[in-house]
Design an enzyme around this catalytic site. Structure first.
Site, PDB file in Angstrom:
ATOM      1  N   GLU A 130     -51.309 -76.483  -4.163  1.00  0.00           N
ATOM      2  CA  GLU A 130     -50.847 -76.532  -5.562  1.00  0.00           C
ATOM      3  C   GLU A 130     -49.328 -76.506  -5.643  1.00  0.00           C
ATOM      4  O   GLU A 130     -48.722 -77.200  -6.452  1.00  0.00           O
ATOM      5  CB  GLU A 130     -51.438 -75.355  -6.352  1.00  0.00           C
ATOM      6  CG  GLU A 130     -52.954 -75.314  -6.415  1.00  0.00           C
ATOM      7  CD  GLU A 130     -53.598 -76.615  -6.850  1.00  0.00           C
ATOM      8  OE1 GLU A 130     -54.739 -76.892  -6.436  1.00  0.00           O
ATOM      9  OE2 GLU A 130     -52.944 -77.385  -7.594  1.00  0.00           O
ATOM     10  N   HIS A 188     -64.595 -82.381  -9.894  1.00  0.00           N
ATOM     11  CA  HIS A 188     -63.925 -83.658 -10.184  1.00  0.00           C
ATOM     12  C   HIS A 188     -64.850 -84.658 -10.858  1.00  0.00           C
ATOM     13  O   HIS A 188     -64.388 -85.509 -11.625  1.00  0.00           O
ATOM     14  CB  HIS A 188     -63.356 -84.241  -8.898  1.00  0.00           C
ATOM     15  CG  HIS A 188     -62.336 -83.367  -8.253  1.00  0.00           C
ATOM     16  ND1 HIS A 188     -62.643 -82.137  -7.719  1.00  0.00           N
ATOM     17  CD2 HIS A 188     -61.016 -83.509  -8.064  1.00  0.00           C
ATOM     18  CE1 HIS A 188     -61.570 -81.570  -7.244  1.00  0.00           C
ATOM     19  NE2 HIS A 188     -60.565 -82.364  -7.438  1.00  0.00           N
TER      20      HIS A 188
HETATM   21  C1  LIG Z   1     -57.963 -77.174  -5.699  1.00  0.00           C
HETATM   22  C2  LIG Z   1     -57.549 -78.574  -6.013  1.00  0.00           C
HETATM   23  N1  LIG Z   1     -57.377 -78.720  -7.461  1.00  0.00           N
HETATM   24  C3  LIG Z   1     -56.939 -80.050  -7.929  1.00  0.00           C
HETATM   25  C4  LIG Z   1     -55.668 -80.470  -7.176  1.00  0.00           C
HETATM   26  O1  LIG Z   1     -54.756 -79.652  -7.022  1.00  0.00           O
HETATM   27  O2  LIG Z   1     -55.666 -81.607  -6.711  1.00  0.00           O
HETATM   28  C5  LIG Z   1     -56.723 -80.003  -9.466  1.00  0.00           C
HETATM   29  C6  LIG Z   1     -58.025 -80.288 -10.181  1.00  0.00           C
HETATM   30  C7  LIG Z   1     -58.094 -81.782 -10.262  1.00  0.00           C
HETATM   31  C8  LIG Z   1     -56.637 -82.277 -10.208  1.00  0.00           C
HETATM   32  N2  LIG Z   1     -55.855 -81.084  -9.925  1.00  0.00           N
HETATM   33  C9  LIG Z   1     -54.530 -80.908 -10.175  1.00  0.00           C
HETATM   34  O3  LIG Z   1     -53.989 -79.835 -10.023  1.00  0.00           O
HETATM   35  C10 LIG Z   1     -53.676 -82.074 -10.630  1.00  0.00           C
HETATM   36  N3  LIG Z   1     -52.993 -81.712 -11.875  1.00  0.00           N
HETATM   37  C11 LIG Z   1     -52.664 -82.361  -9.551  1.00  0.00           C
HETATM   38  C12 LIG Z   1     -51.758 -83.522  -9.962  1.00  0.00           C
HETATM   39  O4  LIG Z   1     -50.808 -83.313 -10.708  1.00  0.00           O
HETATM   40  O5  LIG Z   1     -52.086 -84.645  -9.550  1.00  0.00           O
HETATM   41  C13 LIG Z   1     -58.649 -79.518  -5.536  1.00  0.00           C
HETATM   42  O6  LIG Z   1     -59.527 -79.860  -6.308  1.00  0.00           O
HETATM   43  N4  LIG Z   1     -58.692 -79.896  -4.229  1.00  0.00           N
HETATM   44  C14 LIG Z   1     -57.730 -79.550  -3.200  1.00  0.00           C
HETATM   45  C15 LIG Z   1     -58.190 -80.271  -1.957  1.00  0.00           C
HETATM   46  C16 LIG Z   1     -59.506 -80.910  -2.235  1.00  0.00           C
HETATM   47  C17 LIG Z   1     -59.816 -80.711  -3.706  1.00  0.00           C
HETATM   48  C18 LIG Z   1     -61.127 -79.952  -3.894  1.00  0.00           C
HETATM   49  O7  LIG Z   1     -61.071 -78.710  -3.931  1.00  0.00           O
HETATM   50  O8  LIG Z   1     -62.190 -80.619  -3.977  1.00  0.00           O
HETATM   51 ZN   LIG Z   2     -54.107 -81.632  -5.490  1.00  0.00          ZN
END
Ligand SMILES: C[C@H](N[C@H](C(=O)O)[C@@H]1CCCN1C(=O)[C@@H](N)CC(=O)O)C(=O)N1CCC[C@H]1C(=O)O
Ligand SMILES: [Zn+2]
Length: 626
Positions: free
Chosen positions: A359, A489
């Protein structure tokens, strides 16, 4: 709407276009700030009021975008000579879901918000105490899946989570698919999958991804065969078939996307120093705040940006009491070049330490491109945004670095068995993750393209999970289930192939930064890639910063070339990093003459549980002899 005619005299059309873009930049940036604040208000406190406010703001924003778009497309931007204003107009000319009618736009927003709320507030009953029914995904269910070694408890948690989340959103998801495709078509894309893939600016992007998967698949199959053998040894033949797919509930993660939580029961060389520092973190009284401070210090050591004061004031780093919120960790840009936040229900363990770095990598990218025009405040492609934090974590997770920060004691040993243990732990996160990340969007692309229809959503999900990951559900599934909807997601409408891209390119970036830091030399065996720690290398940091500051102002091959000198994604970095593990796995699997790969299971693709029971009640037809 902004009226371009207000300018009195214009010298040349491109000059007028530049002035118009400056108006757009200010207005879009201001509105994005208001919209993101409303989204944060809902995500951090799920109530009818915060939802309604969020829906009102995004409806208003969509109306503005549609009006402005009618002005923007009047400009003959294809004819402009300046590639930069052409690129900005090209991005502004894609209207997105705002192309839908106000009613359909609002419906789509509501569907996604409702699915996020159902997912984020889902509760499950405890396996051992049927009166305790307040277990949330974070932290309770995540922790049970990681720590329990009772297949029956693991199956309960696995099944009940899906019952409380995915199964509840199947109909919303179907409607979401239809509206997403309708919006894509209004933007002149064939369907939502093409609309998502535009961000990679490559006609053959899906072929590129398939080629990368083919490059890493042999390594994955070796690791899969080894893990299956170790689980078979622990749980026995009745639970784990040594030639079949691995039952998904035994792998330490709710979606079997990473398997690091079964490191302790499958470690190649037991008795070595424990490189999982969770215990040490707890012993040293680590708090979530201290985990993020540790991460910030790593970025600052590279001469990258420290967090602004507002970050520490506005972020939510621990699960707050007394309200419902979206606990799934996320990083937020409020598009005012000042306000950046993380929301994470952080647990004090190694896995969450790396999520914190992930993050923080997003926040660092936001900080690095904060002076770009609004329209370029993105990653060079979405995979770049996912890679930044993980590149840092590749250095932080080395035993060498963990000793520097006092989470591992003793002197660094060049014990080859300890090295295998370390690469095995890394492989349980990085190699294992690739087929999962591929499957999530293989399934969604096929759904958007109409190849997978809703009457067979779940059957096709498990076909892909079996084919690419070699895993299977702990119990038979039917179309009364909707297992894809149990993954954040999928219900939050966040594309996933970005993580596949990230897990390939992060090793290209790591290799290039290690060379820049003088920590790795392809010719020098004494400095292998997996031992590289770029900590305190301002040279490496400056090189990375040059790429991050570009945002999406240039096509991503230009950005990649700045750091790596390459213009293509390629798996050579990952394969170089894991070479010692790959060799060891081949030798080890040969010793036990392990079956590489898995026999396909004829997992029932049936509509209802009643049908399934009937099917199972039938006497099994004898295998007709060949
Ligand atoms: C824990 C991580 N949370 C996402 C991330 O940080 O990508 C969150 C939720 C969806 C997008 N998001 C964002 O924070 C965006 N605003 C980032 C941006 O600005 O593009 C995550 O979902 N991960 C990490 C590795 C695999 C995956 C999972 O855990 O399946
Ligand atoms: Zn991410």
């Amino acid at each position: 709407a902004l009226d371009p005619e207000q300018e009195v005299r214009v010298v040349d059309p491109e000059q007028e276009a530049r002035q118009y873009l400056e108006l757009l930049d200010k207005e879009y940036g201001r509105r994005a700030n208001v919209e993101t604040l409303a989204e944060w208000g809902y995500a951090s406190n799920i109530t009818d009021e915060t939802l309604q406010y969020k829906l009102n703001v995004s409806a208003e924003h969509a109306k503005f975008q549609k009006q402005q778009w009618l002005e923007t497309i009047k400009y003959p931007w294809h004819t402009y000579k300046d590639p930069d204003i052409r690129r900005q107009f090209q991005k502004y000319s894609v209207l997105g879901t705002a192309a839908l009618s106000e009613e359909k736009f609002d419906k789509l927003e509501k569907l996604v918000s409702e699915m996020e709320s159902i997912y984020s507030t889902a509760k499950v009953c405890d396996y051992n105490d049927a009166t305790k029914c307040d277990l949330s995904l974070e932290p309770e269910l995540t922790e049970r899946l990681a720590e329990s070694r009772d297949p029956k408890e693991l199956s309960h948690i696995w099944v009940e989570w899906r019952h409380a989340s995915g199964e509840k959103v199947r109909s919303q998801f179907e409607h979401y698919v239809a509206l997403s495709n309708e919006a894509a078509v209004l933007n002149n894309f064939t369907d939502a999958s093409a609309y998502w893939l535009k961000d990679y600016e490559a006609e053959d992007f899906q072929d590129q991804v398939k080629a990368l998967w083919d490059q890493v698949k042999p390594l994955y199959q070796q690791l899969h065969a080894y893990v299956r053998r170790r689980l078979n040894e622990k749980y026995g033949d009745d639970v784990v078939n040594r030639r079949g797919p691995i039952p998904a509930h035994l792998l330490g993660n709710m979606w079997a996307q990473t398997w690091n939580n079964i490191f302790d029961i499958s470690v190649p060389f037991p008795g070595k120093q424990n490189i999982d520092v969770t215990e040490e973190m707890v012993k040293q009284g680590y708090t979530p705040l201290r985990m993020f401070k540790l991460s910030e210090e790593f970025f600052v050591s590279l001469n990258l940006s420290a967090m602004p004061e507002t970050f520490w004031k506005n972020s939510i780093l621990e699960k707050p009491e007394g309200r419902e919120l979206i606990c799934h960790a996320s990083a937020w840009d409020f598009y005012d070049s000042k306000d950046f936040r993380i929301k994470q229900c952080t647990a004090v363990n190694m896995e969450d330490l790396f999520t914190a770095h992930h993050e923080m990598g997003h926040i660092q990218y936001f900080l690095q491109y904060k002076d770009q025009p609004f329209i370029y405040k993105e990653g060079a492609n979405p995979g770049f945004h996912e890679a930044v934090g993980d590149v840092m974590a590749l250095s932080v997770s080395t035993p060498k670095h963990l000793r520097k920060v006092g989470l591992l004691d003793g002197a660094s040993t060049d014990d080859p068995e300890a090295t295998i243990n370390y690469l095995y732990l890394q492989g349980l996160q990085k190699i294992v993750f690739l087929p999962f990340a591929y499957v999530v969007d293989l399934w969604r692309w096929a759904v958007f393209q109409g190849e997978i229809t809703s009457d067979a959503y779940n059957c096709n999900w498990w076909k892909l999970r079996g084919q690419y990951q070699g895993i299977e559900p702990p119990v038979d599934r039917t179309e009364e289930d909707f297992d894809p909807g149990s993954k954040y997601h999928v219900i939050a409408s966040v594309p996933y192939i970005r993580y596949f891209v990230s897990f390939i390119i992060q090793f290209q970036f790591h290799r290039a930064l290690c060379i820049e830091a003088g920590e790795y030399d392809p010719q020098d065996e004494s400095k292998p890639l997996h031992e590289c720690d770029i900590y305190q290398s301002t040279k490496a940091g400056n090189l990375l910063s040059k790429m991050l500051q570009m945002g999406s102002s240039k096509p991503w091959p230009d950005a990649m070339e700045v750091v790596t000198g390459q213009r293509l994604m390629d798996a050579s970095g990952l394969l170089e990093y894991f070479r010692p593990l790959h060799k060891w796995l081949e030798q080890e699997n040969a010793k036990t003459s392990e079956y590489i790969g898995w026999d396909p299971t004829d997992k029932h693709c049936v509509q209802t549980r009643v049908e399934l029971e009937k099917l199972k009640a039938q006497p099994v037809e004898k295998e007709d002899s060949e």
